[in-house]
Design an enzyme around this catalytic site. Structure first.
Site, PDB file in Angstrom:
ATOM      1  N   SER A  79     -29.364  44.166 -20.093  1.00  0.00           N
ATOM      2  CA  SER A  79     -29.118  44.069 -21.527  1.00  0.00           C
ATOM      3  C   SER A  79     -30.402  43.727 -22.279  1.00  0.00           C
ATOM      4  O   SER A  79     -31.395  44.428 -22.119  1.00  0.00           O
ATOM      5  CB  SER A  79     -28.014  43.032 -21.743  1.00  0.00           C
ATOM      6  OG  SER A  79     -27.325  43.334 -22.908  1.00  0.00           O
TER       7      SER A  79
ATOM      8  N   LYS B  14     -34.156  45.505 -21.671  1.00  0.00           N
ATOM      9  CA  LYS B  14     -35.187  45.968 -22.617  1.00  0.00           C
ATOM     10  C   LYS B  14     -36.506  45.309 -22.204  1.00  0.00           C
ATOM     11  O   LYS B  14     -37.576  45.926 -22.179  1.00  0.00           O
ATOM     12  CB  LYS B  14     -34.845  45.530 -24.049  1.00  0.00           C
ATOM     13  CG  LYS B  14     -33.421  45.852 -24.528  1.00  0.00           C
ATOM     14  CD  LYS B  14     -33.187  45.371 -25.969  1.00  0.00           C
ATOM     15  CE  LYS B  14     -31.748  45.030 -26.335  1.00  0.00           C
ATOM     16  NZ  LYS B  14     -30.747  46.031 -26.263  1.00  0.00           N
TER      17      LYS B  14
ATOM     18  N   HIS C  99     -20.049  46.185 -19.727  1.00  0.00           N
ATOM     19  CA  HIS C  99     -21.403  45.656 -19.860  1.00  0.00           C
ATOM     20  C   HIS C  99     -21.606  44.461 -18.926  1.00  0.00           C
ATOM     21  O   HIS C  99     -21.123  43.365 -19.214  1.00  0.00           O
ATOM     22  CB  HIS C  99     -21.566  45.238 -21.325  1.00  0.00           C
ATOM     23  CG  HIS C  99     -22.945  44.845 -21.708  1.00  0.00           C
ATOM     24  ND1 HIS C  99     -23.976  45.746 -21.785  1.00  0.00           N
ATOM     25  CD2 HIS C  99     -23.463  43.644 -22.056  1.00  0.00           C
ATOM     26  CE1 HIS C  99     -25.072  45.117 -22.181  1.00  0.00           C
ATOM     27  NE2 HIS C  99     -24.779  43.837 -22.345  1.00  0.00           N
TER      28      HIS C  99
HETATM   29  C1  GCU Z   1     -26.043  42.394 -28.061  1.00  0.00           C
HETATM   30  C2  GCU Z   1     -27.128  43.304 -28.579  1.00  0.00           C
HETATM   31  C3  GCU Z   1     -27.634  44.245 -27.486  1.00  0.00           C
HETATM   32  C4  GCU Z   1     -28.037  43.450 -26.267  1.00  0.00           C
HETATM   33  C5  GCU Z   1     -26.898  42.555 -25.834  1.00  0.00           C
HETATM   34  C6  GCU Z   1     -27.239  41.579 -24.710  1.00  0.00           C
HETATM   35  O1  GCU Z   1     -24.899  43.118 -27.780  1.00  0.00           O
HETATM   36  O2  GCU Z   1     -26.605  44.006 -29.662  1.00  0.00           O
HETATM   37  O3  GCU Z   1     -28.750  44.980 -27.959  1.00  0.00           O
HETATM   38  O4  GCU Z   1     -28.443  44.295 -25.237  1.00  0.00           O
HETATM   39  O5  GCU Z   1     -26.504  41.733 -26.921  1.00  0.00           O
HETATM   40  O6  GCU Z   1     -28.385  41.286 -24.466  1.00  0.00           O
HETATM   41  O7  GCU Z   1     -26.282  41.071 -24.114  1.00  0.00           O
END
Ligand code: GCU
Length: 420
Positions: free
Chosen positions: A258, A262, A399
């Site tokens: 997540s 990135k 997720h």
């Molecule tokens: C949020 C955010 C995402 C990210 C995620 C996480 O949903 O919008 O961009 O990847 O958090 O890190 O759990």
């Protein structure tokens, strides 16, 4: 779970947001910057053109426009082993905790690395390195892991922004320590909040202030945000791994989920010492193409998380097609090193197809450099990994990092590391 909680605040409101699209037929057309044509229109014909012209150009654009420029290794940084247990996890592992003092001062910002390595594997052992969301003590129920004392987001088991024992082992499913060890690999992990607590405080805490010039109070618009800082922390962890003779710093896979997916991509793009890069459900600002109007958008991420990216990135909130890069170019910066992009079917917020296309459109650079790209031109079926130099899967479910994901990453690493 921590991740579900992180998403809940942001993701629940999605269906009513007119700026958020989940209809594939409404995605619309877009033109991606060509990885093999420079900004001045020059075609990249060989590895040398890539290395000398296009790669530095793309890296510079991600620095100034997206994640911000990061500093290097601080001259005074020092390491201290704070605990060592040779018979951890019922005798299967050696457990070590190492403090990294970023400025050399014990009272300054520091991070704590937790390392498990298989006791019976012959050193130097390859390493999976990743940041964790809830503190090192959440990755396994092992009572010997030091409980994090750092700031934590409010949630179950958190009292006054500090973790309690109730959170020990909570993220064990996402880490699969025993599986990693059984493959003969080590795990090194760090609580991401050690490097920069994940909230917008104008960059007063965390590592940013170490580098302020006299009079500077926050990063300039082209300087690092929190993702930049977390990625920088991963490189500092690698600095430590290079000094540990039990570990093989030339075989380190940087992995993240997540927002930390990135981060893993950005760390791997900048620091070519990382041998493999793994992005789990990284979505917007990770592997997913920004130009695809599906799930989270640039505007939305910059609004919900104003501290993650460089200030300059906000200029693209309503002008995503003006971005001089897109996320396939981030993946291309990792070439020719193996990269794995993974999605989850129900994780529409992260745009699974956009993540697949990010991996696919990075592949011409892999091929130019004599490596294997993604061996697919269409998105594969659920739970059917495609493994090349660029790998991809979309797992069933939501997720998260699941055992299925780890099984693929471990097999992928084994395949690439064996070839060396
Ligand atoms: C949020 C955010 C995402 C990210 C995620 C996480 O949903 O919008 O961009 O990847 O958090 O890190 O759990």
């Amino acid at each position: 779970m921590v991740l579900a909680a992180a998403c809940a605040a942001v993701c629940l409101a999605q269906p009513e947001d007119p700026g958020i699209n989940y209809d594939e037929s409404k995605v619309g057309g877009y033109t991606l910057p060509d990885p093999l044509v420079t900004r001045s229109g020059e075609r990249v014909r060989n590895a040398r053109d890539w290395r000398e012209k296009r790669r530095p150009e793309i890296l510079g654009l991600f620095e100034s426009e997206v994640y911000g420029r990061s500093p290097g290794r601080p001259a005074g940084m020092s390491f201290e082993t704070t605990s060592l247990e040779g018979q951890a996890l019922g005798g299967k592992a050696v457990r070590k905790e190492v403090s990294v003092y970023f400025t050399g001062s014990k009272s300054g910002p520091k991070m704590q690395i937790l390392i498990y390595r298989p006791r019976d594997a012959k050193p130097p052992v390859p390493v999976f390195l990743g940041l964790n969301f809830g503190g090192n003590h959440t990755v396994h129920s092992d009572p010997g892991i030091t409980l994090s004392k750092e700031w934590m987001r409010p949630g179950p088991g958190i009292t006054g922004n500090r973790a309690t024992e109730a959170t020990r082992g909570r993220a064990a499913e996402s880490w699969q320590v025993e599986k990693i060890l059984a493959r003969g690999y080590a795990l090194a992990t760090i609580y991401y909040g050690d490097i920069d607590p994940d909230y917008d405080d104008g960059f007063q805490n965390g590592v940013h202030p170490i580098f302020y010039r006299p009079g500077q109070t926050r990063p300039a618009p082209d300087e690092w945000g929190s993702i930049g800082a977390w990625a920088w922390g991963l490189s500092r962890a690698l600095d430590y791994l290079e000094t540990d003779t039990d570990l093989d710093a030339r075989r380190v896979a940087v992995m993240g989920h997540s927002r930390l997916g990135k981060t893993a991509l950005w760390a791997g793009a900048q620091d070519e010492r990382f041998s493999i890069v793994i992005s789990n459900n990284s979505g917007e600002g990770g592997a997913a193409l920004a130009r695809r109007w599906y799930g989270e958008t640039v505007k939305r991420i910059n609004t919900s998380f104003p501290h993650w990216f460089a200030g300059n990135f906000k200029r693209y909130n309503d002008a995503v097609s003006a971005l001089p890069v897109d996320q396939h170019l981030l993946i291309a910066l990792i070439a020719p090193r193996p990269v794995y992009v993974a999605s989850a079917e129900e994780d529409r917020w992260a745009d699974p197809r956009g993540e697949f296309l990010g991996a696919l459109h990075a592949s011409p650079v892999y091929r130019l450099l004599g490596a294997e790209g993604l061996p697919a031109s269409e998105m594969p079926a659920v739970n059917q990994p495609v493994l090349g130099g660029v790998a991809y899967h979309v797992r069933s479910g939501g997720h998260a990092v699941a055992a299925f994901d780890w099984e693929q990453y471990l097999a992928f690493a084994a395949r690439h590391w064996k070839r060396r």
